[in-house]
Enzyme design. Structure first.
Site, mmCIF file in Angstrom:
data_model
loop_
_atom_site.group_PDB
_atom_site.id
_atom_site.type_symbol
_atom_site.label_atom_id
_atom_site.label_comp_id
_atom_site.label_asym_id
_atom_site.label_seq_id
_atom_site.Cartn_x
_atom_site.Cartn_y
_atom_site.Cartn_z
ATOM 1 N N HIS A 78 27.557 42.333 3.239
ATOM 2 C CA HIS A 78 27.425 41.505 2.028
ATOM 3 C C HIS A 78 26.133 40.697 2.132
ATOM 4 O O HIS A 78 25.840 40.111 3.176
ATOM 5 C CB HIS A 78 28.659 40.600 1.961
ATOM 6 C CG HIS A 78 28.731 39.664 0.801
ATOM 7 N ND1 HIS A 78 28.108 39.868 -0.396
ATOM 8 C CD2 HIS A 78 29.417 38.486 0.656
ATOM 9 C CE1 HIS A 78 28.394 38.870 -1.213
ATOM 10 N NE2 HIS A 78 29.174 38.016 -0.595
ATOM 11 N N GLU A 80 25.229 37.947 0.395
ATOM 12 C CA GLU A 80 25.237 36.496 0.127
ATOM 13 C C GLU A 80 24.808 35.741 1.394
ATOM 14 O O GLU A 80 25.212 36.099 2.509
ATOM 15 C CB GLU A 80 26.612 36.031 -0.370
ATOM 16 C CG GLU A 80 26.512 34.645 -0.987
ATOM 17 C CD GLU A 80 27.705 34.236 -1.850
ATOM 18 O OE1 GLU A 80 28.726 34.945 -1.891
ATOM 19 O OE2 GLU A 80 27.595 33.170 -2.495
ATOM 20 N N ASP A 82 25.522 33.200 3.097
ATOM 21 C CA ASP A 82 26.410 32.691 4.157
ATOM 22 C C ASP A 82 26.690 33.771 5.204
ATOM 23 O O ASP A 82 27.143 33.464 6.307
ATOM 24 C CB ASP A 82 27.711 32.101 3.597
ATOM 25 C CG ASP A 82 28.432 32.991 2.606
ATOM 26 O OD1 ASP A 82 27.764 33.768 1.914
ATOM 27 O OD2 ASP A 82 29.678 32.902 2.527
ATOM 28 N N TYR A 191 41.163 30.288 -2.313
ATOM 29 C CA TYR A 191 39.980 31.153 -2.193
ATOM 30 C C TYR A 191 40.020 32.252 -3.256
ATOM 31 O O TYR A 191 39.028 32.534 -3.936
ATOM 32 C CB TYR A 191 39.975 31.745 -0.783
ATOM 33 C CG TYR A 191 38.727 32.478 -0.409
ATOM 34 C CD1 TYR A 191 37.713 31.848 0.308
ATOM 35 C CD2 TYR A 191 38.549 33.820 -0.735
ATOM 36 C CE1 TYR A 191 36.568 32.528 0.675
ATOM 37 C CE2 TYR A 191 37.414 34.504 -0.380
ATOM 38 C CZ TYR A 191 36.431 33.862 0.333
ATOM 39 O OH TYR A 191 35.292 34.533 0.688
HETATM 40 FE FE1 FEO Z 1 30.193 36.031 -0.918
HETATM 41 FE FE2 FEO Z 1 31.164 34.399 1.914
HETATM 42 O O1 FEO Z 1 29.979 35.074 0.655
#
Ligand code: FEO
Length: 395
Positions: A78, A80, A82, A191
């Site tokens: 992924h 992103e 983070d 979440y």
């Molecule tokens: Fe979609 Fe934890 O990043």
């Protein structure tokens, strides 16, 4: 966080972010973790990285197990930041020529974050990477929750590295579901409600595909929070339920107030709803973070939104919340608007328009009061609540 061996030769080398409290608009009251995994076989593979500012910790964790230069391949599930923010440091340490596996969309998105000419290997669903005794299988999971998202499955061990899937923003001493117990489900639900909800139909299909493929799921390792090792089926079953968005007999009354008139209306409406045997909570946007409100709203049938009129508009906190909620696309709701005003009173109509734009059926025409609600108005609010309660009950 020290590295943890989660299965023979498989380590969580991720980090804990104890102090983050706002994850781009989501309240992370207990912090979170950025999990990353090292699989040591004839080939050594790092699956995912961590946020940029934790790069040193990740490299230190890896170094406690192997010299990072011995890593043969890196997998980015992924893009992103983070999970990819530290990739530049990691790739520099591991070796800039090291094969970097990602989805086809990852191959488009990663170079838009990093200018380095890395040795990308774009993979599709079903492609495999042999490690020696063991095998990694890749599974594209587009829009769960970015176009580049994918899962990686360690076949022989039945371990699914699920990126953001099945995650929770939870930082604690516990690292596994059997250590933390059922209270983790509230974090997993929050979440889901705040990050994955718009993609619920895709997630439902994805789970069906995984089940049809009869994947042996002995462990699910999300990139945030605890690892599901005792009962991975529990979080999968919860996701199936959450994806359906079947509401409970419950209402939420979301509001802000200037001089407590709208608050009085909210409380009178709440008493009316409760009088019909429907659970209801008034949620002040001054007290409740938008992501907590969204979690409460997620399984409610009725969503009532109240705002005073401020300068011909709704209150900024209410506009903020409606903007947030609209993006998350909740389904199967009825709604209504209410609020006090001084001389123009546009807020109620504006809220109704927002609710209709979200395809939320208006169960009652909006209710508004000038200045201060006295007893007859509060009685009308109570009755308004009773009608909503009856609508929740399907009457
Ligand atoms: Fe979609 Fe934890 O990043």
């Amino acid at each position: 966080m020290n590295p943890i061996e989660i299965a023979p030769g498989v380590y969580n080398v991720g980090v804990t972010d104890w102090n983050i409290r706002d994850f781009h608009g989501y309240s992370t009251d207990l912090g979170t973790t950025y999990n990353a995994f090292l699989v040591v076989d004839e080939k050594i593979v790092l699956i995912d990285a961590v946020k940029k500012e934790f790069a040193d910790q990740l490299i230190e964790n890896i170094s406690r197990i192997v010299d990072p230069k011995k890593i043969d391949a890196v997998v980015s599930n992924h893009t992103e930041p983070d999970h990819s923010g530290s990739l530049a440091r990691v790739m520099h340490r591991v070796g800039e020529d090291t094969p970097l596996y990602c989805s086809k969309m990852g191959h488009k998105n990663l170079p838009r974050h990093f200018t380095q000419k890395w040795n990308y290997h774009a993979v599709g669903s079903g492609e495999e990477l042999k490690l020696g005794r063991r095998t990694l299988t890749f599974m594209e999971t587009r829009m769960v929750h970015w176009p580049d998202s994918m899962f990686t499955y360690l076949k022989e061990d039945g371990i699914l590295f699920a990126s953001d899937g099945f995650g929770q923003h939870y930082a604690g001493p516990e690292k596994f579901d059997d250590q933390v117990g059922d209270r983790i489900m509230a974090h997993a639900k929050k979440y889901f409600a705040n990050i994955l909800l718009p993609y619920a139909p895709l997630i439902e299909k994805l789970i069906q595909q995984v089940q049809a493929a009869k994947l042996d799921l002995r462990m699910i390792c999300p990139d945030h929070g605890i690892i599901w090792r005792k009962d991975p089926g529990k979080i999968v079953a919860a996701y199936q339920t959450w994806c359906r968005q079947e509401p409970e007999k419950k209402a939420v009354i979301i509001y802000d107030t200037m001089w407590k008139s709208t608050q009085k209306m909210a409380e009178a409406i709440q008493s009316g709803i409760m009088a019909e045997g429907v659970s209801a909570k008034p949620l002040s946007l001054r007290a409740w973070h938008r992501s907590e409100v969204m979690t409460e709203l997620f399984d409610a049938r009725a969503v009532l939104v109240g705002s005073p009129t401020l300068n011909n508009g709704m209150f900024p906190t209410v506009a903020d919340f409606l903007c947030y909620m609209k993006g998350l696309k909740p389904k199967n709701k009825i709604g209504a608007a209410f609020g006090s005003y001084g001389w123009s009173g546009e807020a109620v109509k504006l809220i109704e328009k927002e609710l209709e734009d979200m395809k939320i059926e208006l169960a009652q025409p909006g209710l508004k009061v000038q200045f201060v609600p006295e007893k007859p108005v509060l009685d009308a609010c109570h009755e308004f609540g009773r009608k909503i309660g009856r609508a929740v009950n399907g009457l």
